[in-house]
Design an enzyme around this catalytic site. Structure first.
Site, PDB file in Angstrom:
ATOM      1  CG  HIS A   1      -2.001  -1.033   1.115  1.00 14.89           C
ATOM      2  ND1 HIS A   1      -3.003  -1.141   2.045  1.00 14.89           N
ATOM      3  CD2 HIS A   1      -2.234  -2.010   0.199  1.00 14.89           C
ATOM      4  CE1 HIS A   1      -3.814  -2.129   1.706  1.00 14.89           C
ATOM      5  NE2 HIS A   1      -3.361  -2.673   0.587  1.00 14.89           N
TER       6      HIS A   1
ATOM      7  CD  GLU B   1      -2.118   4.075   3.117  1.00 14.92           C
ATOM      8  OE1 GLU B   1      -3.318   4.376   3.257  1.00 14.92           O
ATOM      9  OE2 GLU B   1      -1.733   3.207   2.313  1.00 14.92           O
TER      10      GLU B   1
ATOM     11  CB  CYS C   1      -6.260  -1.108   4.874  1.00 12.70           C
ATOM     12  SG  CYS C   1      -4.526  -1.626   5.036  1.00 12.70           S
TER      13      CYS C   1
ATOM     14  CB  CYS D   1      -1.954   1.232   6.145  1.00  9.02           C
ATOM     15  SG  CYS D   1      -1.376   0.438   4.626  1.00  9.02           S
TER      16      CYS D   1
END
Length: 160
Positions: A79, A81, A107, A110
């Site tokens: 992801h 992040e 999410c 993260c």
């Protein structure tokens, strides 16, 4: 005369530009980590360095019919992040008390990483279907702000 953008608008726009590097077939996400109005790290969602991009290999989540917001481990990519956190770690940059600007709500995976990295605020321009992430961020007392298209804050309650 051009109107100078406020800081939230500026950093969200940069996060959107960063997201344009994404190789994800389902969602392009960008993240910018900032402290004292200075960019510390950026990230976009995509496969690890040296791994075939999903635009070539195909989307594992699509093949397995995995709904958005579920089973994050069933993906070839990282992801945005996560990539921003890893970029900062790679370069030895502390993120304690920093703000992350993301094109989407993080999410739960993260969110947990951002909590432990010392991020104190998250500014997003779009949501994501992950209630547990919202609950954990609230419990960790991390301020989450949703910004509209122009990034005028529409929610500053700490909740989405």
């Amino acid at each position: 005369m051009n109107k100078r953008p406020d800081w939230d608008t500026y950093f969200i726009q940069i996060a959107r530009i960063v997201s344009s590097r994404s190789t994800c077939l389902r969602r392009r996400v960008g993240a910018v980590i900032v402290k004292d109005r200075r960019i510390l790290a950026t990230g976009y969602n995509g496969t690890p360095t040296g791994i075939t991009h999903c635009e070539i290999a195909g989307c594992l989540r699509e093949k397995l019919n995995v709904p958005s917001g579920e089973r994050h481990e069933l993906c070839r990519g990282l992801h945005a992040e996560q990539n921003a956190l890893l970029q900062a770690a790679f370069h030895g940059i502390s993120l304690r008390r920093a703000t992350i600007y993301c094109t989407n709500q993080p999410c739960v995976i993260c969110a947990k990483m951002l909590i432990n990295a010392g991020i104190e605020e998250i500014v997003i321009s779009d949501g994501y279907p992950d209630q547990l992430a919202q609950e954990m961020l609230k419990e960790a007392k991390i301020k989450v702000r949703m910004a509209d298209v122009d990034n005028t804050c529409i929610s500053e309650s700490g909740n989405l």
